[in-house]
Design a protein around this motif. Structure first.
Motif, PDB file in Angstrom:
ATOM      1  N   GLN A  38       4.038  -0.585  -4.058  1.00  6.68           N
ATOM      2  CA  GLN A  38       3.289  -1.777  -3.655  1.00  6.68           C
ATOM      3  C   GLN A  38       3.806  -2.328  -2.327  1.00  6.68           C
ATOM      4  OE1 GLN A  38       0.661  -3.421  -4.754  1.00  6.68           O
ATOM      5  NE2 GLN A  38       0.277  -2.176  -6.551  1.00  6.68           N
ATOM      6  N   GLN A  39       5.126  -2.316  -2.156  1.00  6.62           N
ATOM      7  CA  GLN A  39       5.698  -2.760  -0.881  1.00  6.62           C
ATOM      8  C   GLN A  39       5.186  -1.913   0.268  1.00  6.62           C
ATOM      9  OE1 GLN A  39       9.933  -2.480  -1.477  1.00  6.62           O
ATOM     10  NE2 GLN A  39      10.119  -4.689  -1.649  1.00  6.62           N
ATOM     11  N   ALA A  53      -0.731   2.898  -5.918  1.00 13.18           N
ATOM     12  CA  ALA A  53       0.681   2.556  -6.118  1.00 13.18           C
ATOM     13  C   ALA A  53       1.128   2.882  -7.537  1.00 13.18           C
ATOM     14  CB  ALA A  53       0.906   1.081  -5.812  1.00 13.18           C
ATOM     15  N   THR A  54       0.252   2.696  -8.497  1.00 11.00           N
ATOM     16  CA  THR A  54       0.647   2.981  -9.883  1.00 11.00           C
ATOM     17  C   THR A  54       0.870   4.471 -10.087  1.00 11.00           C
ATOM     18  OG1 THR A  54      -1.692   2.993 -10.504  1.00 11.00           O
ATOM     19  CG2 THR A  54      -0.460   0.967 -10.892  1.00 11.00           C
ATOM     20  N   VAL A  67       6.798   1.519  -8.983  1.00 13.96           N
ATOM     21  CA  VAL A  67       5.530   0.829  -8.714  1.00 13.96           C
ATOM     22  C   VAL A  67       5.742  -0.300  -7.707  1.00 13.96           C
ATOM     23  CG1 VAL A  67       3.741  -0.638  -9.723  1.00 13.96           C
ATOM     24  CG2 VAL A  67       4.432   1.452 -10.884  1.00 13.96           C
ATOM     25  N   GLN A  78       2.378  -0.093   0.368  1.00  9.92           N
ATOM     26  CA  GLN A  78       0.940  -0.293   0.551  1.00  9.92           C
ATOM     27  C   GLN A  78       0.622  -1.585   1.288  1.00  9.92           C
ATOM     28  OE1 GLN A  78      -1.369  -0.243  -3.011  1.00  9.92           O
ATOM     29  NE2 GLN A  78      -1.942   1.889  -2.761  1.00  9.92           N
ATOM     30  N   THR A  79       1.316  -2.651   0.937  1.00  9.32           N
ATOM     31  CA  THR A  79       1.028  -3.950   1.546  1.00  9.32           C
ATOM     32  C   THR A  79       1.847  -4.215   2.800  1.00  9.32           C
ATOM     33  OG1 THR A  79       2.656  -5.047   0.124  1.00  9.32           O
ATOM     34  CG2 THR A  79       0.367  -4.949  -0.667  1.00  9.32           C
TER      35      THR A  79
END
Length: 139
Positions: A126-127, A26-27, A122, A129-130
């Motif tokens: 993250q949203q 994500a980064t 980022v 990915q999760t």
């Protein structure tokens, strides 16, 4: 013959959208402002506005809702840095207030504008990915 030729260009496009993509950090994708799924398409349409979908893999960006999260992180990080620098300046040199304004004003603005877009990227990555979504009540 023109009817037979039209399905051919669409077939690779749908196959490309259905292919599996390896998970990307994500980064890495967020800081670069790239699509969280493929890492190639641009995420932003303007400075902070998000595209409707990825131009490379076709990921629909309607799931994105970063809200005030990036702004909160920018406020906390920039506030910590600027207040710390103001305290150091005051203890070491005791400059007049106009020196604080001339030094810290542009620094605050530059850091805030420089950090908001990467942090938003980022948080969006993250949203993705999760698989974050709105809360729902089960019946």
């Amino acid at each position: 013959m023109s009817d037979d030729a039209s399905p051919e260009p669409q077939a690779p496009r749908t196959a490309m959208r259905q292919r599996s993509y390896p998970p990307l950090p994500a980064t890495q994708t967020g800081l670069a402002g790239r699509c969280p799924r493929c890492g190639e398409g641009k995420l932003f349409d303007g400075f902070l506005s998000i595209r409707e979908r990825c131009p490379v893999c076709g990921l629909d960006f309607r799931f994105i809702d970063s809200g005030d999260g990036p702004a909160v992180f920018v406020i906390l990080i920039v506030g910590f840095l600027v207040v710390g620098l103001a305290l150091v300046m005051e203890v070491l040199w005791q400059p007049p207030i106009w020196v604080h304004l001339i030094v810290l004003g542009p620094l605050t603005l530059g850091l805030s504008l420089g950090m908001i877009r990467p942090l938003k990227g980022v948080m969006i990555a993250q949203q993705y990915q999760t698989k974050a979504a709105e809360g729902q009540l089960e019946e």
